[in-house]
Motif scaffolding. Structure first.
Motif, short mmCIF file in Angstrom:
data_model
loop_
_atom_site.label_atom_id
_atom_site.label_comp_id
_atom_site.label_asym_id
_atom_site.label_seq_id
_atom_site.Cartn_x
_atom_site.Cartn_y
_atom_site.Cartn_z
N ALA A 20 29.21 33.47 45.51
CA ALA A 20 30.46 32.83 45.10
C ALA A 20 30.85 33.19 43.67
CB ALA A 20 30.34 31.31 45.25
N GLY A 21 29.84 33.29 42.79
CA GLY A 21 30.13 33.69 41.42
C GLY A 21 30.74 35.07 41.34
N GLY A 23 32.44 36.48 43.75
CA GLY A 23 33.79 36.37 44.29
C GLY A 23 34.77 35.83 43.27
N LEU A 24 34.32 34.84 42.49
CA LEU A 24 35.18 34.30 41.43
C LEU A 24 35.45 35.37 40.37
CD1 LEU A 24 36.60 31.89 40.13
CD2 LEU A 24 34.44 31.32 39.00
N LEU A 27 38.17 37.67 41.71
CA LEU A 27 39.51 37.07 41.61
C LEU A 27 39.98 37.00 40.16
CD1 LEU A 27 39.15 34.16 44.20
CD2 LEU A 27 40.29 36.37 44.52
N GLY A 28 39.06 36.62 39.26
CA GLY A 28 39.42 36.57 37.86
C GLY A 28 39.76 37.94 37.30
N ASP A 31 43.22 38.95 38.57
CA ASP A 31 44.23 38.21 37.81
C ASP A 31 44.40 38.81 36.42
OD1 ASP A 31 45.66 35.27 37.70
OD2 ASP A 31 44.86 35.84 35.75
N GLY A 86 26.32 35.44 38.38
CA GLY A 86 27.42 34.62 38.88
C GLY A 86 27.77 33.51 37.91
N LEU A 90 31.26 32.80 35.96
CA LEU A 90 31.90 31.49 35.98
C LEU A 90 32.18 30.99 34.55
CD1 LEU A 90 32.79 28.99 37.62
CD2 LEU A 90 30.43 28.15 37.44
N VAL A 93 35.14 32.78 33.00
CA VAL A 93 36.42 32.33 33.54
C VAL A 93 36.78 30.93 33.06
CG1 VAL A 93 37.64 31.70 35.67
CG2 VAL A 93 36.29 33.81 35.58
N MET A 94 35.79 30.03 32.97
CA MET A 94 36.08 28.62 32.75
C MET A 94 36.05 28.19 31.29
SD MET A 94 36.70 27.69 35.81
CE MET A 94 36.81 25.93 35.59
#
Length: 389
Positions: A20-21, A23-24, A27-28, A31, A86, A90, A93-94
């Motif tokens: 999932a990390g 995948g994020l 996407l990041g 973007d 991951g 994260l 991004v956050m």
């Protein structure tokens, strides 16, 4: 069973969570690509835009590669490598400041090197050594990124991706490879790694040396890869072979671009061509080629081949060609459309894969319901690797 660089056995149940990390990060990174180009983006963060490279290469590709290696090693502690990568993605991004995310990426890459060392101790395969060398380059790049901009470490990131995928191709196409393929690849890898380091220290001279090394390696891989024959077959073998050959073509573009320009950071046009020929044209095409084989082994999901997979593959290479040509002739006409096409191609493949995998899962569940009454009642429970050491 693949015993050296590949997968063995069943993957732990937590692998979808670990991916999932990555995948994020993907996407990041997409973007951020839109934001860098001045196009509308879902988030459109200027802070995220400058992290485009680390997110795509270390966050996305690094997590995927580390997870595959961890599954191959079958040791619970090795799952910390993709978990750290991951988590680093994260955090990038956050969090408002990137330092923690960068440090987590460094730790994840260093642990990936340790995973490779453990795999090397298992069988002493030269292909593992080649991939470990690539991971060392990536760890060095991640560490330098705490102090310098991504353009300064692009040669190291190129080395990481090329050596990892090159070793994977030699393993998968081993029957078509010459007897001394492992030794030859190791020699290429040694020269390419030295050239990558030289390109960081002496950008112009080292960059041209790296370009020559890439051209030599690409010519050797392209000559011996079984994809040259399988492209005339049908179904999945033809799709994978076409993706592989187009990937090699883009890697040759990278090598030629470096030979002509030296440092990829010497000009905006050269940087755009070299970076995206490598990480989109080569790396992403290789991911598309291997996804129907790798994803089922790593994520415990089926991904049957479908002709719909040709859509994102053709879109990726068509729009990337348009992007490179517009940059090469010095015009912005069509460049934004080509970049949007690059992003759409990646998202389209993710969508096609998700739909195909879901359909296969429903089909399998239906077959299980029809045959369950014929199966004996299990008396023992299969033990799987834990998600934490």
């Amino acid at each position: 069973m693949r015993t050296s660089t590949g997968l063995a056995g069943r993957s732990p149940r937590c692998t979808p969570l670990l991916i999932a990390g990555g995948g994020l990060a993907l996407l990041g990174g997409l973007d951020a690509a839109l934001t860098l180009a001045g196009l509308p983006a879902p988030v459109g963060s200027a802070r995220l835009a400058v992290l485009h490279g680390p997110l795509m290469v270390l966050g996305f590709l690094g997590t995927v590669i580390a997870l595959e290696r961890a599954v191959a090693l079958r040791a619970a502690w090795s799952l910390l490598a993709p978990a750290l990568l991951g988590a680093g993605a994260l955090a990038l991004v956050m969090l408002p400041q990137p330092l923690l995310g960068r440090l987590l990426l460094v730790q994840g890459m260093l642990l990936l090197v340790v995973v490779y060392l453990a795999l090397w101790r298992r069988n002493g395969d030269l292909l593992v050594a080649v991939q470990a060398l690539g991971a060392v380059l990536a760890a060095a790049a991640a560490l330098l990124l705490t102090r310098v901009q991504v353009a300064a470490v692009v040669p190291l990131l190129i080395g990481f991706v090329v050596l990892t995928i090159g070793a994977e191709r030699v393993e998968l196409a081993r029957l078509a490879m010459p007897t001394l393929a492992r030794v030859t690849l190791t020699a290429h890898a040694t020269g390419l790694s030295g050239a990558a380091v030289a390109a960081v220290l002496w950008p112009t001279t080292g960059g041209r040396l790296l370009g020559v090394s890439l051209l030599l390696l690409t010519a050797w891989l392209g000559r011996h890869d079984v994809a040259r024959r399988l492209v005339r077959s049908t179904g999945l073998p033809r799709f994978a072979a076409a993706a592989l050959l187009m990937g090699y073509a883009w890697l040759a573009v990278t090598g030629l671009g470096l030979v002509l320009t030296g440092s990829p950071a010497s000009s905006a046009a050269g940087y755009d061509i070299v970076v995206h020929a490598t990480f989109l044209g080569f790396a992403m095409s290789m991911i598309l080629a291997h996804a129907p084989v790798i994803l089922p082994a790593v994520l415990r999901v089926r991904l049957p081949y479908t002709t719909l997979m040709w859509g994102p593959l053709v879109l990726l290479h068509t729009t990337l060609l348009g992007r490179v040509l517009t940059v090469a002739v010095g015009t912005t006409t069509g460049w934004h459309a080509a970049l949007i096409g690059n992003v759409a191609a990646v998202l389209l493949f993710v969508t096609v894969s998700a739909i195909t995998s879901a359909g296969a899962r429903r089909h399998r569940a239906a077959r299980t319901r029809h045959t369950r009454h014929r199966l004996p009642t299990p008396t023992t429970e299969e033990h799987e690797p834990a998600c934490l050491p």
